[in-house]
Design an enzyme around this catalytic site. Structure first.
Site, PDB file in Angstrom:
ATOM      1  N   ARG A  62       0.806  -1.223   0.000  1.00  0.00           N
ATOM      2  CA  ARG A  62       0.000   0.000   0.000  1.00  0.00           C
ATOM      3  C   ARG A  62       0.835   1.267   0.000  1.00  0.00           C
ATOM      4  O   ARG A  62       0.476   2.231  -0.690  1.00  0.00           O
ATOM      5  CB  ARG A  62      -1.047  -0.030   1.114  1.00  0.00           C
ATOM      6  CG  ARG A  62      -0.537   0.075   2.504  1.00  0.00           C
ATOM      7  CD  ARG A  62      -1.405  -0.682   3.472  1.00  0.00           C
ATOM      8  NE  ARG A  62      -1.065  -2.086   3.412  1.00  0.00           N
ATOM      9  CZ  ARG A  62      -1.943  -3.065   3.467  1.00  0.00           C
ATOM     10  NH1 ARG A  62      -3.202  -2.814   3.610  1.00  0.00           N
ATOM     11  NH2 ARG A  62      -1.532  -4.311   3.414  1.00  0.00           N
ATOM     12  N   THR A  63       1.920   1.296   0.749  1.00  0.00           N
ATOM     13  CA  THR A  63       2.660   2.556   0.829  1.00  0.00           C
ATOM     14  C   THR A  63       3.273   2.900  -0.532  1.00  0.00           C
ATOM     15  O   THR A  63       3.176   4.040  -0.992  1.00  0.00           O
ATOM     16  CB  THR A  63       3.754   2.464   1.919  1.00  0.00           C
ATOM     17  OG1 THR A  63       3.129   2.069   3.138  1.00  0.00           O
ATOM     18  CG2 THR A  63       4.454   3.782   2.124  1.00  0.00           C
ATOM     19  N   LYS A  90      24.313  -6.202  -7.568  1.00  0.00           N
ATOM     20  CA  LYS A  90      25.668  -6.264  -8.136  1.00  0.00           C
ATOM     21  C   LYS A  90      26.681  -5.586  -7.226  1.00  0.00           C
ATOM     22  O   LYS A  90      27.820  -5.362  -7.626  1.00  0.00           O
ATOM     23  CB  LYS A  90      25.700  -5.573  -9.503  1.00  0.00           C
ATOM     24  CG  LYS A  90      24.746  -6.181 -10.514  1.00  0.00           C
ATOM     25  CD  LYS A  90      24.817  -5.405 -11.828  1.00  0.00           C
ATOM     26  CE  LYS A  90      23.789  -5.911 -12.830  1.00  0.00           C
ATOM     27  NZ  LYS A  90      23.677  -5.011 -13.994  1.00  0.00           N
ATOM     28  N   ARG A 112      12.083   3.737   1.558  1.00  0.00           N
ATOM     29  CA  ARG A 112      11.819   2.740   2.608  1.00  0.00           C
ATOM     30  C   ARG A 112      13.007   1.800   2.694  1.00  0.00           C
ATOM     31  O   ARG A 112      13.535   1.343   1.672  1.00  0.00           O
ATOM     32  CB  ARG A 112      10.556   1.946   2.296  1.00  0.00           C
ATOM     33  CG  ARG A 112      10.445   0.738   3.203  1.00  0.00           C
ATOM     34  CD  ARG A 112       9.139   0.024   3.095  1.00  0.00           C
ATOM     35  NE  ARG A 112       8.063   0.815   3.688  1.00  0.00           N
ATOM     36  CZ  ARG A 112       6.878   0.304   4.004  1.00  0.00           C
ATOM     37  NH1 ARG A 112       6.621  -0.965   3.784  1.00  0.00           N
ATOM     38  NH2 ARG A 112       5.948   1.073   4.529  1.00  0.00           N
ATOM     39  N   HIS A 145       7.577   6.125  10.491  1.00  0.00           N
ATOM     40  CA  HIS A 145       6.807   6.011   9.253  1.00  0.00           C
ATOM     41  C   HIS A 145       5.859   7.223   9.226  1.00  0.00           C
ATOM     42  O   HIS A 145       4.652   7.092   9.442  1.00  0.00           O
ATOM     43  CB  HIS A 145       6.039   4.687   9.280  1.00  0.00           C
ATOM     44  CG  HIS A 145       5.422   4.275   7.981  1.00  0.00           C
ATOM     45  ND1 HIS A 145       5.348   5.098   6.873  1.00  0.00           N
ATOM     46  CD2 HIS A 145       4.835   3.106   7.612  1.00  0.00           C
ATOM     47  CE1 HIS A 145       4.745   4.440   5.892  1.00  0.00           C
ATOM     48  NE2 HIS A 145       4.430   3.233   6.313  1.00  0.00           N
TER      49      HIS A 145
HETATM   50  C1  NCD Z   1       3.451  -0.764   8.083  1.00  0.00           C
HETATM   51  C2  NCD Z   1       4.936  -0.712   7.781  1.00  0.00           C
HETATM   52  O1  NCD Z   1       5.401  -1.214   6.766  1.00  0.00           O
HETATM   53  O2  NCD Z   1       5.583  -0.108   8.594  1.00  0.00           O
HETATM   54  N1  NCD Z   1       2.657  -0.939   6.985  1.00  0.00           N
HETATM   55  C3  NCD Z   1       2.334   0.130   6.219  1.00  0.00           C
HETATM   56  O3  NCD Z   1       3.175   0.868   5.794  1.00  0.00           O
HETATM   57  N2  NCD Z   1       1.023   0.373   5.995  1.00  0.00           N
HETATM   58  C4  NCD Z   1       3.115  -1.624   9.211  1.00  0.00           C
HETATM   59  C5  NCD Z   1       3.483  -3.079   9.151  1.00  0.00           C
HETATM   60  O4  NCD Z   1       4.303  -3.524   8.383  1.00  0.00           O
HETATM   61  O5  NCD Z   1       2.913  -3.796   9.984  1.00  0.00           O
END
Ligand code: NCD
Length: 332
Positions: A62-63, A90, A112, A145
């Site tokens: 989703r993110t 690599k 991320r 986050h």
């Molecule tokens: C979260 C994450 O990746 O930090 N998910 C998200 O971004 N919606 C929470 C999770 O992984 O549980």
């Protein structure tokens, strides 16, 4: 469209030092984009000509999709990167990957990584190079986050006042975050945002192995109040909102729980347990969900109680707002 002249932040790495004004700018701007997203043509030229690179070094559904859609709806050009098919395999370093995207003219990097600190380190390097690139932390290890916490805040404030979502709506609200706080970057960002309003109460609940005392000092000097509980009931009593978190099995290095069934019995959120809360309580979850572990499956799917799909929908508007503000967008 809210004016963005008072927005001065180049990078969004953490909410620890976010001001009340910044929260309100994000909430107002997201609400304007929510209106854009309700139109037939859901697109504005705000970031036309700008390049947004999504650098996801860790899995995400989703993110990543939400940032990609947000960038596209702002008319930016988007670059998507997946670690498993990249030159990292690599031996290229992460900083060199970032510099490669910089050399292609990237204006905003959404990053991320499974290790805390990576987005911050890339932001520092971009500033050292005087690159004028904005870096947005899309989740780094167990650190933060921010965009998830901001979309959680927007979802809550929107429910309280759809015309004018704003931080001070939290003033007399009790919010509970339940579950695997220890491994959760979502919880760490939400601790900052949900204690940012005077009069707000944030209650954390989880077993001691997943909610160590070291979280308590995060409440020191905050406008709102932070409480820790090692039982569920005191956190739920009279709560207006309950956020439950995924048990992050991939981050558990020791055996912190006897069994998933026992965890569900003690801390799982069910319809029955919500009887302790306000009659109009709503439930949030950042996703992805372990159905039947941290939340019962029927509760997750109940549109009267669960805000989970609103969180996903709100996520696009909030991420449009963040990219717009960081990118100094015009003519939205
Ligand atoms: C979260 C994450 O990746 O930090 N998910 C998200 O971004 N919606 C929470 C999770 O992984 O549980």
């Amino acid at each position: 469209m809210a004016t963005n002249t008072s927005w001065t932040r180049r990078h969004i790495i953490s909410l620890a030092d976010f001001s009340a004004i910044e929260y309100d700018i994000v909430l107002q701007t997201a609400n304007s984009f929510r209106e854009v997203l309700s139109r037939k043509v859901k697109k504005v030229p705000a970031l036309q000509g700008q390049v947004v690179a999504n650098l996801f070094f860790e899995p995400s559904t989703r993110t990543r999709s939400s940032f990609e859609l947000a960038a596209k709806r702002l008319s930016a050009d988007t670059l998507n990167f997946a670690a498993s098919t990249s030159s990292l395999t690599k031996g290229e370093t992460i900083l060199d990957t970032a510099k490669t995207y910089l050399a292609m003219g990237t204006n905003l990097m959404v990053i991320r990584h499974r290790d805390a600190g990576v987005p911050g380190a890339i932001a520092t390097e971009m500033d050292r190079l005087d690159a004028r690139v904005g870096v947005l932390n899309a989740g780094d290890g167990q650190h933060e986050h921010p965009s998830q916490a901001l979309l959680d805040l927007f979802t809550i404030c929107l429910l309280l006042d759809p015309d004018r979502p704003r931080l001070d709506l939290l003033a007399d609200k009790k919010i509970a975050i339940v579950g695997d706080i220890l491994h959760s970057r979502v919880a760490r960002s939400n601790i900052w945002s949900l204690t940012a309003a005077t009069g707000a109460e944030l209650h954390l609940a989880g077993p001691p192995t997943l909610l160590p005392k070291l979280f308590a000092p995060m409440g020191d000097g905050r406008p709102g109040k932070l409480f820790l509980h090692w039982e569920l009931e005191p956190a739920l009593e009279g709560a207006d909102f309950v956020m439950t978190l995924r048990l992050q099995k991939e981050r558990m290095t020791q055996h912190l729980l006897p069994s998933l069934r026992e965890y569900h019995n003690l801390f799982g959120i069910t319809r029955d347990r919500l009887q302790l809360c306000q009659p109009d309580v709503k439930v949030l979850h950042p996703g992805p969900v372990n159905r039947g572990v941290e939340i019962s499956s029927d509760l997750m799917d109940d549109p009267h109680l669960s805000l989970i799909s609103q969180q996903v929908t709100s996520g696009v508007a909030v991420r449009m707002a963040l990219l717009y503000l960081m990118g100094g967008g015009k003519n939205a």
